[in-house]
Design a protein around this motif. Structure first.
Motif, short mmCIF file in Angstrom:
data_model
loop_
_atom_site.label_atom_id
_atom_site.label_comp_id
_atom_site.label_asym_id
_atom_site.label_seq_id
_atom_site.Cartn_x
_atom_site.Cartn_y
_atom_site.Cartn_z
N GLN A 145 0.83 -1.20 0.00
CA GLN A 145 0.00 0.00 0.00
C GLN A 145 0.87 1.26 0.00
N TYR A 146 1.95 1.26 0.79
CA TYR A 146 2.88 2.40 0.76
C TYR A 146 3.39 2.62 -0.66
N ASP A 147 3.77 1.53 -1.33
CA ASP A 147 4.30 1.60 -2.69
C ASP A 147 3.28 2.23 -3.63
N VAL A 148 2.02 1.81 -3.51
CA VAL A 148 0.94 2.37 -4.33
C VAL A 148 0.75 3.86 -4.02
N ASP A 149 0.74 4.20 -2.71
CA ASP A 149 0.54 5.59 -2.30
C ASP A 149 1.65 6.49 -2.84
N PHE A 150 2.89 5.98 -2.86
CA PHE A 150 4.04 6.79 -3.28
C PHE A 150 3.94 7.21 -4.75
N GLU A 151 3.18 6.44 -5.54
CA GLU A 151 3.07 6.75 -6.97
C GLU A 151 2.43 8.12 -7.20
N THR A 152 1.57 8.55 -6.28
CA THR A 152 0.86 9.82 -6.46
C THR A 152 1.33 10.90 -5.47
N ARG A 153 2.40 10.60 -4.72
CA ARG A 153 2.91 11.58 -3.76
C ARG A 153 4.24 12.17 -4.24
N ASN A 154 4.43 13.45 -3.98
CA ASN A 154 5.69 14.11 -4.34
C ASN A 154 6.49 14.52 -3.11
N ASP A 155 6.11 13.99 -1.94
CA ASP A 155 6.80 14.38 -0.70
C ASP A 155 7.31 13.15 0.06
N VAL A 156 7.60 12.08 -0.67
CA VAL A 156 8.08 10.85 -0.03
C VAL A 156 9.48 11.10 0.56
N THR A 157 9.68 10.68 1.81
CA THR A 157 10.98 10.87 2.45
C THR A 157 11.81 9.59 2.34
N ILE A 158 13.11 9.72 2.58
CA ILE A 158 14.01 8.55 2.58
C ILE A 158 13.56 7.53 3.63
N LEU A 159 13.19 8.01 4.82
CA LEU A 159 12.76 7.11 5.90
C LEU A 159 11.50 6.34 5.50
N GLU A 160 10.57 7.03 4.84
CA GLU A 160 9.35 6.36 4.39
C GLU A 160 9.67 5.31 3.33
N TYR A 161 10.59 5.64 2.44
CA TYR A 161 10.96 4.70 1.39
C TYR A 161 11.62 3.45 1.99
N LEU A 162 12.50 3.66 2.96
CA LEU A 162 13.17 2.52 3.61
C LEU A 162 12.16 1.64 4.35
N LYS A 163 11.15 2.27 4.96
CA LYS A 163 10.10 1.51 5.64
C LYS A 163 9.31 0.69 4.62
N MET A 164 9.04 1.29 3.46
CA MET A 164 8.29 0.60 2.41
C MET A 164 9.03 -0.65 1.93
N ILE A 165 10.33 -0.53 1.65
CA ILE A 165 11.05 -1.70 1.15
C ILE A 165 11.29 -2.73 2.26
N GLU A 166 11.37 -2.25 3.50
CA GLU A 166 11.49 -3.19 4.63
C GLU A 166 10.23 -4.07 4.69
N TYR A 167 9.06 -3.44 4.60
CA TYR A 167 7.81 -4.18 4.70
C TYR A 167 7.50 -4.98 3.45
N LYS A 168 7.73 -4.39 2.29
CA LYS A 168 7.34 -5.06 1.04
C LYS A 168 8.27 -6.22 0.69
N THR A 169 9.54 -6.11 1.05
CA THR A 169 10.53 -7.10 0.62
C THR A 169 11.27 -7.78 1.77
N ALA A 170 11.83 -6.96 2.67
CA ALA A 170 12.80 -7.49 3.63
C ALA A 170 12.18 -8.36 4.72
N VAL A 171 10.97 -8.03 5.17
CA VAL A 171 10.40 -8.80 6.30
C VAL A 171 10.12 -10.26 5.91
N LEU A 172 9.86 -10.52 4.63
CA LEU A 172 9.60 -11.90 4.21
C LEU A 172 10.90 -12.72 4.20
N VAL A 173 12.00 -12.08 3.83
CA VAL A 173 13.32 -12.73 3.91
C VAL A 173 13.63 -13.02 5.38
#
Length: 324
Positions: A145-173
């Motif tokens: 959902q974060y990934d989808v939300d980021f497509e229409t946002r222009n104020d995404v921060t580095i911390l938000e992006y890192l949280k997104m990839i942590e949840y979308k990819t890293a937690v399953l590993v």
């Protein structure tokens, strides 16, 4: 301990025995199809390898490994519907080969099947696996959902992006590794530490994927180089380029990542120039190194032999040493 290839062989053999097409065929054939498309089987291999590392019988971890793989592929079926993707691993996606309703329903069945596999364990292990799985599955949905939300946002921060990839990819590993530790009866401390190892390695892997998308070798990367740029994805490279650039360059980068030109090759080249000149490319490489080293630092805390720590480090190196 077995080689990665041997774990893969053992898992694929177990998967093939598991895949039986039942009635109604239009529910189970798509499941057989997506699970048979291949891939590196990275996550289930990690489950088996971790069970071995903590002196468990890796064969007892096969159901947990299969659960992770079924869940991962369930998420791909639904992601492909959301992205309207025509291809998965070079073959037609489930919703393209059948239809969207079939993709939704077969995906739903896969999620239930993933839970069902835990029923093969004793009550205490079942409970630990199910609790971890529920937490992880919800986080993967949040990451999507974060990934989808980021497509229409222009104020995404580095911390938000890192949280997104942590949840979308890293937690399953991370969960794949912790499940192996749970089945092996490792201590809670070791379970949590191997989770942290997997999580940090997963973040490093995704950041490297971002980097290789722009700067990888098309012959070895396995995907279209520049795909994220063409799709205007706000990756770590993009966010760092904005952070490091002056106002004029910021406007140019933002406009470039809002465009949809016919000449995509020029767009990709321009974006790469911005990534290089701003220092974003170098910063991304440093972030990859930071999270890789963070994963390796956790190894010191594990109650396993030095040989096994070196084995985990060697696995991390093989994962991270993809061609740039």
């Amino acid at each position: 301990m077995l080689s990665i290839e041997k774990y893969q062989d053992q898992f694929i053999s177990y998967l093939q025995d598991y895949l039986v097409i039942k009635e109604p065929k239009n529910l189970y054939e798509p499941i057989d199809y997506i699970l048979g498309l291949g891939g590196k089987r990275l996550r289930p291999v990690l489950t088996l390898m971790t069970a071995d590392i903590f002196n468990g019988n890796y064969k007892k971890a096969l159901n947990a490994a299969l659960s992770i793989e079924v869940f991962h592929n369930f998420s791909l079926v639904h992601d492909d519907i959301m992205d309207d993707a025509p291809l998965r691993r070079g073959k037609a996606t489930v919703h393209e080969k059948w239809d969207i309703n079939t993709g939704i329903l077969s995906g739903d069945a896969m999620l239930i099947m993933a839970y069902q596999l835990f029923e093969n364990y004793e009550a205490d292990i079942f409970q630990s696996l199910a609790k971890l799985f529920s937490k992880t599955a919800l986080e993967v949905c949040e990451g999507q959902q974060y990934d989808v939300d980021f497509e229409t946002r222009n104020d995404v921060t580095i911390l938000e992006y890192l949280k997104m990839i942590e949840y979308k990819t890293a937690v399953l590993v991370a969960a794949a590794m912790k499940m192996g530790a749970i089945v092996a009866g490792a201590s809670k401390e070791d379970q949590n530490n191997i989770y942290e190892f997997g999580k940090n390695l997963g973040i490093a892997f995704q950041l490297q994927d971002d980097y290789l998308d722009a700067f990888g070798d098309p012959k070895t990367f396995g995907k279209q180089v520049g795909g994220d740029i063409i799709e205007n994805k706000k990756t770590y490279l993009y966010l760092k380029a904005l952070e490091f650039s002056n106002e004029t360059d910021k406007v140019e980068i933002s406009q470039l990542f809002a465009s949809d030109p016919e000449d995509v090759a020029t767009k990709v080249e321009l974006a790469k120039q911005f990534f290089m000149s701003s220092g974003s490319a170098e910063a991304t490489k440093q972030a990859i190194e930071y999270y890789t080293n963070k994963a390796y630092t956790v190894l010191k805390s594990l109650n396993i032999s030095e040989d096994k720590k070196e084995l985990l480090k060697a696995f991390g190196n093989s994962l991270m040493n993809r061609t740039v």
